[in-house]
Design a protein around this motif. Structure first.
Motif, PDB file in Angstrom:
ATOM      1  N   ARG A  44       0.837  -1.196   0.000  1.00 42.10           N
ATOM      2  CA  ARG A  44       0.000   0.000   0.000  1.00 42.10           C
ATOM      3  C   ARG A  44       0.885   1.264   0.000  1.00 42.10           C
ATOM      4  O   ARG A  44       0.574   2.253  -0.669  1.00 42.10           O
ATOM      5  CB  ARG A  44      -0.938  -0.010   1.209  1.00 42.10           C
ATOM      6  CG  ARG A  44      -1.857   1.210   1.269  1.00 42.10           C
ATOM      7  CD  ARG A  44      -2.872   1.100   2.407  1.00 42.10           C
ATOM      8  NE  ARG A  44      -3.893   0.107   2.107  1.00 42.10           N
ATOM      9  CZ  ARG A  44      -4.093  -1.015   2.791  1.00 42.10           C
ATOM     10  NH1 ARG A  44      -3.324  -1.295   3.819  1.00 42.10           N
ATOM     11  NH2 ARG A  44      -5.053  -1.850   2.464  1.00 42.10           N
ATOM     12  N   ASP A  70      -8.819   0.363  -1.462  1.00 43.47           N
ATOM     13  CA  ASP A  70      -8.610   1.703  -0.940  1.00 43.47           C
ATOM     14  C   ASP A  70      -9.432   2.769  -1.661  1.00 43.47           C
ATOM     15  O   ASP A  70      -9.892   3.723  -1.043  1.00 43.47           O
ATOM     16  CB  ASP A  70      -7.130   2.070  -1.028  1.00 43.47           C
ATOM     17  CG  ASP A  70      -6.291   1.254  -0.047  1.00 43.47           C
ATOM     18  OD1 ASP A  70      -6.896   0.641   0.848  1.00 43.47           O
ATOM     19  OD2 ASP A  70      -5.066   1.242  -0.183  1.00 43.47           O
ATOM     20  N   GLU A  71      -9.596   2.627  -2.970  1.00 38.37           N
ATOM     21  CA  GLU A  71     -10.271   3.673  -3.739  1.00 38.37           C
ATOM     22  C   GLU A  71     -11.699   3.300  -4.120  1.00 38.37           C
ATOM     23  O   GLU A  71     -12.627   4.079  -3.942  1.00 38.37           O
ATOM     24  CB  GLU A  71      -9.462   4.003  -4.993  1.00 38.37           C
ATOM     25  CG  GLU A  71      -8.085   4.576  -4.675  1.00 38.37           C
ATOM     26  CD  GLU A  71      -7.319   4.972  -5.924  1.00 38.37           C
ATOM     27  OE1 GLU A  71      -7.934   4.971  -7.025  1.00 38.37           O
ATOM     28  OE2 GLU A  71      -6.120   5.286  -5.814  1.00 38.37           O
ATOM     29  N   ASP A  98       3.376  -2.622 -10.201  1.00 39.08           N
ATOM     30  CA  ASP A  98       2.524  -3.095 -11.288  1.00 39.08           C
ATOM     31  C   ASP A  98       2.300  -4.589 -11.118  1.00 39.08           C
ATOM     32  O   ASP A  98       2.871  -5.423 -11.828  1.00 39.08           O
ATOM     33  CB  ASP A  98       3.183  -2.788 -12.638  1.00 39.08           C
ATOM     34  CG  ASP A  98       2.299  -3.198 -13.825  1.00 39.08           C
ATOM     35  OD1 ASP A  98       1.068  -3.344 -13.616  1.00 39.08           O
ATOM     36  OD2 ASP A  98       2.837  -3.375 -14.931  1.00 39.08           O
ATOM     37  N   GLU A 102      -5.702  -1.301  -4.474  1.00 39.04           N
ATOM     38  CA  GLU A 102      -6.342  -0.112  -5.032  1.00 39.04           C
ATOM     39  C   GLU A 102      -7.849  -0.270  -5.049  1.00 39.04           C
ATOM     40  O   GLU A 102      -8.596   0.668  -4.730  1.00 39.04           O
ATOM     41  CB  GLU A 102      -5.823   0.159  -6.443  1.00 39.04           C
ATOM     42  CG  GLU A 102      -6.403   1.420  -7.067  1.00 39.04           C
ATOM     43  CD  GLU A 102      -5.851   1.656  -8.456  1.00 39.04           C
ATOM     44  OE1 GLU A 102      -6.219   2.680  -9.062  1.00 39.04           O
ATOM     45  OE2 GLU A 102      -5.073   0.817  -8.946  1.00 39.04           O
ATOM     46  N   SER A 119      -1.122  -5.065  -5.801  1.00 37.25           N
ATOM     47  CA  SER A 119      -1.331  -3.613  -5.792  1.00 37.25           C
ATOM     48  C   SER A 119      -2.683  -3.251  -6.380  1.00 37.25           C
ATOM     49  O   SER A 119      -3.359  -2.341  -5.903  1.00 37.25           O
ATOM     50  CB  SER A 119      -0.204  -2.920  -6.569  1.00 37.25           C
ATOM     51  OG  SER A 119       1.052  -3.135  -5.952  1.00 37.25           O
ATOM     52  N   ALA A 120      -3.096  -3.973  -7.428  1.00 42.34           N
ATOM     53  CA  ALA A 120      -4.399  -3.704  -8.047  1.00 42.34           C
ATOM     54  C   ALA A 120      -5.532  -4.013  -7.077  1.00 42.34           C
ATOM     55  O   ALA A 120      -6.528  -3.272  -7.002  1.00 42.34           O
ATOM     56  CB  ALA A 120      -4.552  -4.512  -9.328  1.00 42.34           C
ATOM     57  N   PRO A 144       3.169   0.936  -4.010  1.00 44.43           N
ATOM     58  CA  PRO A 144       2.486   0.111  -5.015  1.00 44.43           C
ATOM     59  C   PRO A 144       3.374  -0.192  -6.218  1.00 44.43           C
ATOM     60  O   PRO A 144       4.246   0.596  -6.572  1.00 44.43           O
ATOM     61  CB  PRO A 144       1.282   0.973  -5.413  1.00 44.43           C
ATOM     62  CG  PRO A 144       1.658   2.367  -5.035  1.00 44.43           C
ATOM     63  CD  PRO A 144       2.546   2.260  -3.851  1.00 44.43           C
TER      64      PRO A 144
END
Length: 403
Positions: free
Chosen positions: A204, A220-221, A209, A217, A213-214, A207
């Protein structure tokens, strides 16, 4: 040891025997022929209905009235000492299960796996380079079957391959049926969860690729994932992404080398590998027994038998894949079999998400073996191979080979 002959409709004790190798207990064939929806007494939780025919299992797998979630958080008839965890993907409510599968499925599409295939091939050949450099005999489990899918899923998630000992310890504990105590499983689970929490926090903050990480995201978003869901998905992919494929790859090679004419057939015709992998998936049992229990949420008719609401249903994918009414010469290994509707990866909403990746890894491994190690053979007699006991997944403990 096999189950005693019993009249159709009587209650049998499951499991029927203690087979842990590549063979199925003959009781499954008896049930397909005479009692395909059989009443069985499970090792834990009481009685269930056992399905053994291909058509019945396909129908049951797609029927939403036979629910894993309904029995996830209570004691149900089952083969394993532990029931489905209610926060696990398979035991989630259908709408949550579908939502999380959609999030992850993009990483395992045929197109995405095709993009990964050059890297899978590179990893495979690197492992075989090591085998050749060090010479035989060698244990193909530790030198190829286990490190290949482990390296691939670690790269996909962005987890250092050197950390694999953490999830290996948890995987072995979680996938045990009797090898570990419940306290040992709980301790391994907590260590595993601590590791994942720390690694998710690091990803976190920094991040990359990668798939992890995806997913972070998305949490988190987009607020599509809760913290527990994120840990559950990552943990499930790490375990499912290497343990089952490793067992299958080792089992496939063991079967090919047990009757070495099969390996010779692929060596002479390597273009058969994709078709051969499908046949090996059909005939090599993955699970030591039946899969997770489903509970009928209302009355359901399967194979002419009415399963009442509240009753438990289990089934054997391995038995379905030996169904003589579906597969010609079902007991034979036919590496160029063209009609092969096996259900080794399951059916319906719980169809294995990682099936395209597993197929690619199995194909790459066999292609590399038959082309680069044409003289590959067992270094011990086939009947001396040791198989995992007390585990949910089948596979040889070691696979000593030379070339």
């Amino acid at each position: 040891m096999t189950c005693p002959h019993a009249a159709a409709g009587s209650v049998r004790t499951y499991p029927f025997g203690d087979r842990v190798d590549l063979e199925l207990d003959p009781a499954y064939a008896e049930l397909r022929a005479g009692d395909p929806v059989a009443r069985v007494r499970m090792p834990y939780g009481g009685e269930a209905w056992l399905l053994t025919r291909h058509a019945d299992i396909k129908k049951a797998s797609a029927d939403p009235r036979l629910s894993m979630h309904a029995g996830a958080d209570r004691d149900v008839p089952r083969a394993a000492p532990r029931g489905l965890d209610s926060v696990g993907l398979m035991g989630m409510p259908p709408e949550s299960h579908a939502r999380l599968r959609r999030l992850v499925s993009r990483a395992f599409t045929a197109r995405r796996v095709a993009e990964l295939r050059p890297r899978i091939t590179e990893i495979t050949h690197g492992l075989i380079d090591g085998l050749i450099a060090e010479g035989g005999p060698a244990d193909l489990v530790q030198r190829l079957a286990l490190p290949l899918p482990t390296a691939v899923i670690c790269e996909m998630l962005g987890i250092p391959n050197e950390d694999r000992h953490v999830f290996r310890a948890f995987t072995e504990a979680l996938m045990s049926s009797s090898r570990y105590t419940e306290q040992e499983v709980a301790e391994a689970a907590e260590q595993y969860a601590d590791y994942l929490r720390g690694y998710v926090a690091e990803r976190r903050a920094h991040p990359q690729d990668d798939l992890l990480s995806a997913l972070i995201e998305a949490h988190d978003e987009g607020e599509q994932l809760s913290g527990n869901e994120l840990l559950m998905l990552v943990g499930g992919m790490l375990i499912g992404g290497h343990e089952t494929t490793a067992g299958q790859l080792a089992g496939h090679v063991a079967l090919l080398l047990r009757d070495r004419s099969r390996y010779e057939e692929l060596r002479a015709r390597p273009e058969l590998v994709p078709t051969a992998v499908e046949e090996l998936l059909r005939v090599v049992p993955l699970w030591a027994s039946v899969g997770p229990t489903r509970i009928a949420t209302e009355d359901v008719e399967i194979g002419g038998v009415t399963i009442r609401a509240g009753e438990a249903v289990v089934y054997s994918l391995a038995s379905a894949n030996r169904d003589e009414s579906v597969f010609e010469n079902a007991g034979d290994v036919v590496l160029d079999r063209t009609h092969n509707p096996h259900i080794a990866f399951g059916q319906g909403p719980h169809y294995c998400l990682g099936a395209p990746l597993a197929r690619a890894e199995l194909q790459c491994a066999l292609e590399a073996l038959v082309t680069r190690l044409p003289g590959l053979r067992l270094a011990v007699p086939a009947d001396e191979l040791a198989w995992h006991e007390g585990m949910l997944v089948r596979g040889p403990v070691e696979l000593p080979v030379t070339w």
